[in-house]
Design a protein around this motif. Structure first.
Motif, PDB file in Angstrom:
ATOM      1  N   ARG A   9      12.121   8.291  -7.001  1.00  0.00           N
ATOM      2  CA  ARG A   9      10.813   7.683  -7.267  1.00  0.00           C
ATOM      3  C   ARG A   9      10.803   6.918  -8.582  1.00  0.00           C
ATOM      4  N   TYR A  10       9.745   6.113  -8.754  1.00  0.00           N
ATOM      5  CA  TYR A  10       9.573   5.381 -10.011  1.00  0.00           C
ATOM      6  C   TYR A  10       8.986   6.328 -11.060  1.00  0.00           C
ATOM      7  N   GLY A  11       9.424   6.169 -12.315  1.00  0.00           N
ATOM      8  CA  GLY A  11       8.885   6.973 -13.413  1.00  0.00           C
ATOM      9  C   GLY A  11       7.536   6.420 -13.844  1.00  0.00           C
ATOM     10  N   MET A  17       3.106   0.051 -15.428  1.00  0.00           N
ATOM     11  CA  MET A  17       3.176  -1.417 -15.468  1.00  0.00           C
ATOM     12  C   MET A  17       2.818  -2.007 -14.108  1.00  0.00           C
ATOM     13  N   HIS A  18       3.321  -1.401 -13.010  1.00  0.00           N
ATOM     14  CA  HIS A  18       2.998  -1.913 -11.670  1.00  0.00           C
ATOM     15  C   HIS A  18       1.484  -1.933 -11.455  1.00  0.00           C
ATOM     16  N   TRP A  19       0.807  -0.797 -11.728  1.00  0.00           N
ATOM     17  CA  TRP A  19      -0.623  -0.710 -11.400  1.00  0.00           C
ATOM     18  C   TRP A  19      -1.487  -1.490 -12.385  1.00  0.00           C
ATOM     19  N   SER A  20      -1.056  -1.605 -13.672  1.00  0.00           N
ATOM     20  CA  SER A  20      -1.857  -2.445 -14.590  1.00  0.00           C
ATOM     21  C   SER A  20      -1.814  -3.894 -14.126  1.00  0.00           C
ATOM     22  N   LEU A  64       7.713  -7.516 -20.037  1.00  0.00           N
ATOM     23  CA  LEU A  64       8.054  -6.119 -20.354  1.00  0.00           C
ATOM     24  C   LEU A  64       8.607  -5.400 -19.131  1.00  0.00           C
ATOM     25  N   ARG A  65       7.948  -5.673 -17.989  1.00  0.00           N
ATOM     26  CA  ARG A  65       8.320  -4.968 -16.769  1.00  0.00           C
ATOM     27  C   ARG A  65       9.731  -5.333 -16.311  1.00  0.00           C
ATOM     28  N   LEU A  66      10.033  -6.636 -16.388  1.00  0.00           N
ATOM     29  CA  LEU A  66      11.358  -7.073 -15.957  1.00  0.00           C
ATOM     30  C   LEU A  66      12.427  -6.552 -16.926  1.00  0.00           C
ATOM     31  N   TRP A  68      12.215  -3.849 -18.730  1.00  0.00           N
ATOM     32  CA  TRP A  68      12.339  -2.398 -18.490  1.00  0.00           C
ATOM     33  C   TRP A  68      13.171  -2.116 -17.236  1.00  0.00           C
ATOM     34  N   ARG A  69      13.074  -3.032 -16.237  1.00  0.00           N
ATOM     35  CA  ARG A  69      13.820  -2.856 -14.991  1.00  0.00           C
ATOM     36  C   ARG A  69      15.340  -2.899 -15.239  1.00  0.00           C
ATOM     37  N   PHE A  70      15.748  -3.669 -16.288  1.00  0.00           N
ATOM     38  CA  PHE A  70      17.181  -3.721 -16.614  1.00  0.00           C
ATOM     39  C   PHE A  70      17.617  -2.460 -17.352  1.00  0.00           C
ATOM     40  N   SER A  91      11.071 -10.243  -1.115  1.00  0.00           N
ATOM     41  CA  SER A  91       9.653 -10.304  -1.498  1.00  0.00           C
ATOM     42  C   SER A  91       9.438  -9.739  -2.898  1.00  0.00           C
ATOM     43  N   HIS A  92      10.207  -8.723  -3.308  1.00  0.00           N
ATOM     44  CA  HIS A  92      10.073  -8.220  -4.688  1.00  0.00           C
ATOM     45  C   HIS A  92      10.479  -9.312  -5.688  1.00  0.00           C
ATOM     46  N   THR A  93      11.593 -10.011  -5.368  1.00  0.00           N
ATOM     47  CA  THR A  93      12.046 -11.082  -6.278  1.00  0.00           C
ATOM     48  C   THR A  93      10.996 -12.187  -6.347  1.00  0.00           C
ATOM     49  N   LEU A  95       7.783 -11.912  -5.801  1.00  0.00           N
ATOM     50  CA  LEU A  95       6.598 -11.434  -6.532  1.00  0.00           C
ATOM     51  C   LEU A  95       6.851 -11.516  -8.045  1.00  0.00           C
ATOM     52  N   TYR A  96       8.031 -11.065  -8.469  1.00  0.00           N
ATOM     53  CA  TYR A  96       8.351 -11.166  -9.909  1.00  0.00           C
ATOM     54  C   TYR A  96       8.322 -12.633 -10.356  1.00  0.00           C
ATOM     55  N   THR A  97       8.917 -13.518  -9.540  1.00  0.00           N
ATOM     56  CA  THR A  97       8.960 -14.942  -9.906  1.00  0.00           C
ATOM     57  C   THR A  97       7.548 -15.490 -10.096  1.00  0.00           C
ATOM     58  N   LEU A 153       2.170 -13.111  -0.157  1.00  0.00           N
ATOM     59  CA  LEU A 153       3.245 -12.147  -0.419  1.00  0.00           C
ATOM     60  C   LEU A 153       2.689 -10.763  -0.724  1.00  0.00           C
ATOM     61  N   ALA A 154       1.575 -10.726  -1.497  1.00  0.00           N
ATOM     62  CA  ALA A 154       0.974  -9.430  -1.821  1.00  0.00           C
ATOM     63  C   ALA A 154       0.482  -8.771  -0.528  1.00  0.00           C
ATOM     64  N   GLY A 155      -0.058  -9.592   0.398  1.00  0.00           N
ATOM     65  CA  GLY A 155      -0.514  -9.055   1.684  1.00  0.00           C
ATOM     66  C   GLY A 155       0.651  -8.471   2.473  1.00  0.00           C
ATOM     67  N   LEU A 156       1.768  -9.199   2.480  1.00  0.00           N
ATOM     68  CA  LEU A 156       2.967  -8.730   3.192  1.00  0.00           C
ATOM     69  C   LEU A 156       3.478  -7.426   2.561  1.00  0.00           C
ATOM     70  N   HIS A 157       3.484  -7.408   1.215  1.00  0.00           N
ATOM     71  CA  HIS A 157       3.950  -6.251   0.449  1.00  0.00           C
ATOM     72  C   HIS A 157       3.104  -5.010   0.781  1.00  0.00           C
ATOM     73  N   VAL A 158       1.781  -5.169   0.751  1.00  0.00           N
ATOM     74  CA  VAL A 158       0.891  -4.030   1.022  1.00  0.00           C
ATOM     75  C   VAL A 158       1.065  -3.582   2.480  1.00  0.00           C
ATOM     76  N   PHE A 174       4.187   7.191  -2.285  1.00  0.00           N
ATOM     77  CA  PHE A 174       4.207   8.202  -3.354  1.00  0.00           C
ATOM     78  C   PHE A 174       5.282   7.913  -4.401  1.00  0.00           C
ATOM     79  N   ARG A 175       6.251   7.035  -4.045  1.00  0.00           N
ATOM     80  CA  ARG A 175       7.276   6.689  -5.048  1.00  0.00           C
ATOM     81  C   ARG A 175       6.649   5.913  -6.189  1.00  0.00           C
ATOM     82  N   MET A 176       5.482   5.290  -5.942  1.00  0.00           N
ATOM     83  CA  MET A 176       4.828   4.473  -6.955  1.00  0.00           C
ATOM     84  C   MET A 176       3.517   5.124  -7.406  1.00  0.00           C
TER      85      MET A 176
HETATM   86  C1  HEM Z   1      -0.379  -8.333  -5.998  1.00  0.00           C
HETATM   87  C2  HEM Z   1      -0.123  -7.181  -6.411  1.00  0.00           C
HETATM   88  C3  HEM Z   1       1.242  -6.546  -6.401  1.00  0.00           C
HETATM   89  C4  HEM Z   1       2.414  -6.981  -6.948  1.00  0.00           C
HETATM   90  C5  HEM Z   1       2.639  -8.286  -7.704  1.00  0.00           C
HETATM   91  C6  HEM Z   1       3.418  -5.967  -6.674  1.00  0.00           C
HETATM   92  C7  HEM Z   1       4.742  -6.053  -7.048  1.00  0.00           C
HETATM   93  C8  HEM Z   1       5.705  -5.119  -6.770  1.00  0.00           C
HETATM   94  C9  HEM Z   1       7.104  -5.252  -7.079  1.00  0.00           C
HETATM   95  C10 HEM Z   1       7.749  -6.484  -7.742  1.00  0.00           C
HETATM   96  C11 HEM Z   1       7.722  -4.114  -6.691  1.00  0.00           C
HETATM   97  C12 HEM Z   1       9.215  -3.803  -6.848  1.00  0.00           C
HETATM   98  C13 HEM Z   1       9.359  -2.910  -8.043  1.00  0.00           C
HETATM   99  C14 HEM Z   1      10.787  -2.866  -8.561  1.00  0.00           C
HETATM  100  O1  HEM Z   1      11.667  -2.364  -7.870  1.00  0.00           O
HETATM  101  O2  HEM Z   1      10.996  -3.321  -9.698  1.00  0.00           O
HETATM  102  C15 HEM Z   1       6.726  -3.245  -6.121  1.00  0.00           C
HETATM  103  C16 HEM Z   1       6.955  -1.984  -5.608  1.00  0.00           C
HETATM  104  C17 HEM Z   1       5.996  -1.231  -4.980  1.00  0.00           C
HETATM  105  N1  HEM Z   1       4.667  -1.565  -4.762  1.00  0.00           N
HETATM  106 FE1  HEM Z   1       3.753  -3.248  -5.373  1.00  0.00          FE
HETATM  107  N2  HEM Z   1       2.839  -4.932  -5.981  1.00  0.00           N
HETATM  108  C18 HEM Z   1       1.517  -5.258  -5.784  1.00  0.00           C
HETATM  109  C19 HEM Z   1       0.560  -4.517  -5.116  1.00  0.00           C
HETATM  110  C20 HEM Z   1       0.788  -3.292  -4.549  1.00  0.00           C
HETATM  111  C21 HEM Z   1      -0.207  -2.503  -3.846  1.00  0.00           C
HETATM  112  C22 HEM Z   1      -1.687  -2.900  -3.669  1.00  0.00           C
HETATM  113  C23 HEM Z   1       0.414  -1.370  -3.417  1.00  0.00           C
HETATM  114  C24 HEM Z   1      -0.162  -0.226  -2.617  1.00  0.00           C
HETATM  115  C25 HEM Z   1      -0.513  -0.327  -1.385  1.00  0.00           C
HETATM  116  C26 HEM Z   1       1.803  -1.425  -3.862  1.00  0.00           C
HETATM  117  C27 HEM Z   1       2.748  -0.458  -3.670  1.00  0.00           C
HETATM  118  C28 HEM Z   1       4.049  -0.520  -4.089  1.00  0.00           C
HETATM  119  C29 HEM Z   1       5.026   0.531  -3.850  1.00  0.00           C
HETATM  120  C30 HEM Z   1       4.772   1.863  -3.141  1.00  0.00           C
HETATM  121  C31 HEM Z   1       6.237   0.080  -4.399  1.00  0.00           C
HETATM  122  C32 HEM Z   1       7.580   0.819  -4.413  1.00  0.00           C
HETATM  123  C33 HEM Z   1       8.376   0.458  -3.210  1.00  0.00           C
HETATM  124  C34 HEM Z   1       9.646   1.279  -3.196  1.00  0.00           C
HETATM  125  O3  HEM Z   1       9.566   2.495  -3.337  1.00  0.00           O
HETATM  126  O4  HEM Z   1      10.731   0.688  -3.066  1.00  0.00           O
HETATM  127  N3  HEM Z   1       1.996  -2.625  -4.549  1.00  0.00           N
HETATM  128  N4  HEM Z   1       5.495  -3.890  -6.176  1.00  0.00           N
END
Ligand code: HEM
Ligand code: HEM
Length: 181
Positions: A9-11, A17-20, A64-66, A68-70, A91-93, A95-97, A153-158, A174-176
């Protein structure tokens, strides 16, 4: 919960940083929508000034987030089909871009339209480009276009996270999150 990532899981530093950033992006889109609907005037300028300040905060957190990822490598993806892993990484790349491209195009657009950028009035930031109305128009199109790509992309991610969580039931969400399943 540990500060650093574990293989499962993520620490809490990566999580905070993700949720802020998610929270600030919601504020950021809200401010943009409010500013768009306002007539030209002080209220619009003030709302856009806040939009710029929040955008610069997002840019700082993205740096900071990028970084910290290194330092703290993310947990490996859970077991999934190869194409899904490719889409997840892509999609993660992307989103970061966009977390960099959105604020930078906004900042350049402000400089091109000869408006200063400050961080909540505390720090005056330098101009990135010289005033140029044609460049401003081009950057506005790009800023607008990128915002659509970010929403898609955020829609696809969610959708992917929810599919893992509720259809595959692999506890990916739960990892996040700070609590365990
Ligand atoms: C637009 C807003 C968002 C952005 C820009 C975003 C961006 C990202 C990125 C870049 C990662 C990869 C993290 C890494 O490995 O460094 C990630 C992981 C994750 N995100 Fe988001 N996220 C967003 C919204 C959300 C939302 C709303 C949720 C919840 C439904 C969510 C849940 C997660 C989870 C659970 C992971 C971890 C996936 C895994 O375990 O591999 N994210 N997010
Ligand atoms: C992640 C960060 C950002 C996001 C998601 C974002 C998003 C948006 C959106 C959706 C709009 C409305 C675009 C339209 O439909 O016309 C907008 C407008 C605008 N943004 Fe941003 N933005 C961000 C960062 C910034 C930054 C850092 C600045 C400047 C320093 C900035 C400056 C502007 C300006 C000046 C406008 C109004 C343009 C106009 O209508 O003339 N943005 N932004």
């Amino acid at each position: 919960m540990p500060a650093r990532n574990t293989p499962e899981r993520y620490g809490y530093i990566a999580q905070a940083m993700h949720w802020s950033i998610v929270g600030l992006l919601i504020v950021q889109f809200t401010l943009a929508i409010i500013a768009e609907d306002l007539p030209k005037g002080l209220d619009k300028l003030m709302t856009l000034a806040r939009h710029k300040s929040v955008g610069i905060t997002i840019l700082s957190l993205a740096i900071l987030r990028l970084a910290w990822r290194f330092v703290d490598r993310p947990p490996p993806l859970p077991p999934m089909m190869r194409w899904q892993a490719v889409v997840a990484r892509f999609s993660h790349t992307a989103l970061y871009t966009l977390l960099f491209a959105m604020p930078l195009t906004g900042w350049m657009m402000s400089s091109a339209s000869n408006y200063p950028v400050s961080w909540f009035g505390f720090v005056q930031l330098p101009d990135l480009v010289a005033p140029d109305p044609a460049l401003k128009e081009a950057l506005l199109e790009i800023h607008h276009g990128f915002s659509k790509v970010l929403i898609a992309l955020a829609g696809l991610h969610v959708a992917a996270v929810l599919k893992h969580q509720f259809l595959d039931r692999d506890g990916l969400l739960f990892r996040m999150l700070p609590w365990r399943r």
